[in-house]
Scaffold this active site. Structure first.
Site, short mmCIF file in Angstrom:
data_model
loop_
_atom_site.label_atom_id
_atom_site.label_comp_id
_atom_site.label_asym_id
_atom_site.label_seq_id
_atom_site.Cartn_x
_atom_site.Cartn_y
_atom_site.Cartn_z
N SER A 1 0.82 -1.19 0.00
CA SER A 1 0.00 0.00 0.00
C SER A 1 0.87 1.26 0.00
O SER A 1 2.09 1.19 -0.08
CB SER A 1 -0.92 -0.02 1.22
OG SER A 1 -1.88 0.99 1.13
N HIS A 2 0.22 2.43 0.09
CA HIS A 2 0.92 3.71 0.03
C HIS A 2 0.37 4.60 1.13
O HIS A 2 -0.85 4.69 1.31
CB HIS A 2 0.72 4.35 -1.34
CG HIS A 2 1.64 5.49 -1.62
ND1 HIS A 2 1.58 6.69 -0.97
CD2 HIS A 2 2.66 5.61 -2.52
CE1 HIS A 2 2.51 7.51 -1.42
NE2 HIS A 2 3.19 6.88 -2.37
N SER A 3 1.27 5.27 1.84
CA SER A 3 0.83 6.06 2.98
C SER A 3 -0.03 7.26 2.60
O SER A 3 -0.81 7.76 3.41
CB SER A 3 2.05 6.55 3.78
OG SER A 3 2.89 7.35 2.96
N SER A 4 0.10 7.74 1.36
CA SER A 4 -0.58 8.98 0.98
C SER A 4 -1.61 8.82 -0.12
O SER A 4 -2.22 9.81 -0.54
CB SER A 4 0.47 10.02 0.51
OG SER A 4 1.44 10.23 1.49
N ARG B 1 -9.32 4.34 4.51
CA ARG B 1 -8.62 3.38 3.66
C ARG B 1 -9.23 1.98 3.76
O ARG B 1 -9.45 1.30 2.75
CB ARG B 1 -7.14 3.31 4.03
CG ARG B 1 -6.34 2.37 3.14
CD ARG B 1 -4.92 2.17 3.68
NE ARG B 1 -4.19 3.41 3.80
CZ ARG B 1 -3.54 4.01 2.80
NH1 ARG B 1 -3.55 3.45 1.60
NH2 ARG B 1 -2.90 5.13 3.00
#
Length: 389
Positions: free
Chosen positions: A224-227, A280
C-alpha cells in the site's frame, strides 16, 4: 555511429556491486574499462555463486564489456602497473576499503595530471564518526532509514535488490559524465566522492521530508501507500492484481467504468484522495468486494481499456519472458568464461547507436596484453606472481 564514450578509458580498482555497476554503465556507452582484480580470486562477486553457467550472477550482471587485469597490489610493481595504466586513462574509479587507496599510493594521481577524473566511492564518506566502518548494502539500507519504511507494519525488511549499491553506482557514473563534460569544456578534471549512505538517504525522498516537516515516521505499508488510496493488491477470481489510483478522476473512472459501481464515485468517504486515505480500510474493502468478480486477465483488460493504472504481480521467471521486453527486442547475447548468456540492453536507448554489449571477462583474461601495454616485462611479472591470468 560513434558511441557517446568511444575513446574514453577508465581504470577501476573495484569489487562487489556499486563501483562495477558504475563502470559497466560507462562500458555500455563505449568507454574502455580496465578492471583491476586480485590475483587470488579476483572480484569478490565472482564467488558469490555459480548461477550463470559457472559464473556468479552478480558478476555477469555488472562486468560485461570490461578488460580484466589481475595484480598483486601489495607489491610495488603491481601498484606501478596501475599508475602506468592511469597515466593514459581519463578516469580512475575505486571502491576499496576506507583509506586503502591512500595506503596504496593512489591518493595523488591528479598531482601530475589535473585533467584526470578520480572517483572515490565509499560507504560513509571521508570524515565523520563512521568513516572507517565497513559498508554492505543491507547495513547502508538500515542506516539510511530505508529498512524502517520497507515491509509490513509487523516486519521491516530490506529491499529485494541491492538498492544502496545501485543508488551509489548510478551517482558515480552520473558524476563521471558530468566531470568529462566539464573537462571537454575547460580542460580541468575532478576529484569526486560518492557515499553509499548519502546516495541512499537521497533516495528516501518524500519520507525524509515527511519526517522533517510533519514529525511523522512514515509507516511501513506493504504494497500500500501512505498517501494514496486505493493503492494495493486486490483479489480476483484466480489471484490478485495491483491497482493504483492517484487522483480523484481516476477513482471515478475505476468505480464507474471498471467496477460497475457508480454509486461509490460520490460517496463522501471516497470522493477525494484525502477522504479515501482517511477511510482506507472501507475504500479497499469496497474495491476488493468488486474486483473478485473477474479473473486476473479479465480485470487487467478492463483496467487497461479504462486507463486505470494496474499491474500483474509477476514472478521473476515471468519477467524474463515479459512480452514488453520481447516485443521491444531488449535482449542480447554476451559471452562469459563458459558460455553465451542473455543480457538486457541498458534502459537508456540512443536512436542512432546501440549500447556496446561486450563480453564478461575471465579473471586476468587481459593481463598479459595490459602488462605489455604498460611497458613492463609481462612474462617476468606473471612468473613472479605480481600479476595473474
Amino acid at each position: 555511429m560513434t558511441r557517446p564514450l568511444d575513446g574514453v578509458t577508465v581504470v577501476a580498482v573495484e569489487q562487489a556491486v556499486a563501483a562495477p555497476l558504475a563502470t559497466r554503465a560507462l562500458a555500455d556507452l563505449g568507454a574502455r574499462v580496465i578492471k583491476v582484480e586480485r590475483v587470488e580470486g579476483g572480484d569478490f562477486a565472482r564467488g558469490y555463486d555459480h548461477a550463470v553457467h559457472g559464473t556468479g550472477a552478480h558478476f555477469v550482471w555488472l562486468n560485461r564489456g570490461k578488460e580484466s587485469i589481475a595484480l598483486d597490489l601489495k607489491t610495488a610493481e603491481g601498484r606501478d602497473v596501475v599508475r602506468r595504466l592511469v597515466a593514459k586513462a581519463d578516469v580512475f574509479l575505486q571502491n576499496l576499503a576506507p583509506g586503502a587507496a591512500d595506503r596504496l599510493g593512489f591518493g595523488d594521481l591528479r598531482a601530475g595530471r589535473p585533467e584526470l577524473v578520480v572517483v572515490n566511492l565509499s560507504g560513509f564518506g571521508a570524515g565523520g564518526p563512521m568513516e572507517h566502518r565497513k559498508a554492505y548494502d543491507m547495513l547502508i539500507q538500515a542506516e539510511a532509514g530505508l529498512i524502517a519504511i520497507t515491509g509490513t507494519p509487523e516486519t521491516p525488511v530490506k529491499t529485494g535488490i541491492p538498492t544502496a549499491d545501485i543508488a551509489s553506482g548510478m551517482y558515480c557514473s552520473q558524476a563521471v559524465l558530468a566531470a568529462l563534460l566539464r573537462r571537454w569544456r575547460t580542460g580541468e578534471g575532478a576529484t569526486i566522492e560518492v557515499s553509499m549512505l548519502e546516495a541512499t538517504v537521497e533516495w528516501m525522498g518524500y519520507a525524509l521530508y515527511t519526517q522533517m516537516y510533519a514529525g511523522n515516521q512514515p509507516a511501513r505499508m506493504g504494497l500500500s501507500h501512505s498517501s494514496i488510496a486505493p493503492y494495493d493488491a486486490f483479489p480476483t477470481r484466480d489471484g490478485q492484481l495491483l491497482i493504483g489510483v492517484q487522483n480523484d478522476s481516476g477513482w471515478r473512472t475505476l468505480v464507474t467504468d471498471v467496477l460497475d459501481a457508480p454509486g461509490l464515485a460520490d460517496d463522501p468517504r471516497f470522493v477525494t484522495n484525502v477522504a479515501r486515505v482517511a477511510h482506507r480500510a472501507e475504500c479497499d474493502a469496497a474495491v476488493a468486494a468488486r474486483t473478485v468478480r473477474w479473473t486476473n486477465a479479465e480485470l487487467d483488460a478492463r483496467l487497461a481499456d479504462a486507463g486505470v493504472p494496474a499491474a500483474q504481480l509477476k514472478e521473476v521467471g515471468q519477467v524474463v519472458e515479459h512480452p514488453q521486453l520481447r516485443a521491444r527486442d531488449r535482449w542480447r547475447k554476451v559471452g562469459t568464461e563458459f558460455a553465451q548468456v542473455d543480457a538486457l540492453l541498458p534502459p537508456v536507448t540512443f536512436a542512432d547507436v546501440e549500447a556496446r554489449m561486450g563480453d564478461v571477462p575471465a579473471l586476468g583474461q587481459h593481463t598479459h596484453a595490459l602488462l605489455v601495454e604498460s611497458g613492463v616485462d609481462a612474462d617476468d611479472y606473471l612468473r613472479r606472481g605480481i600479476a595473474g591470468c
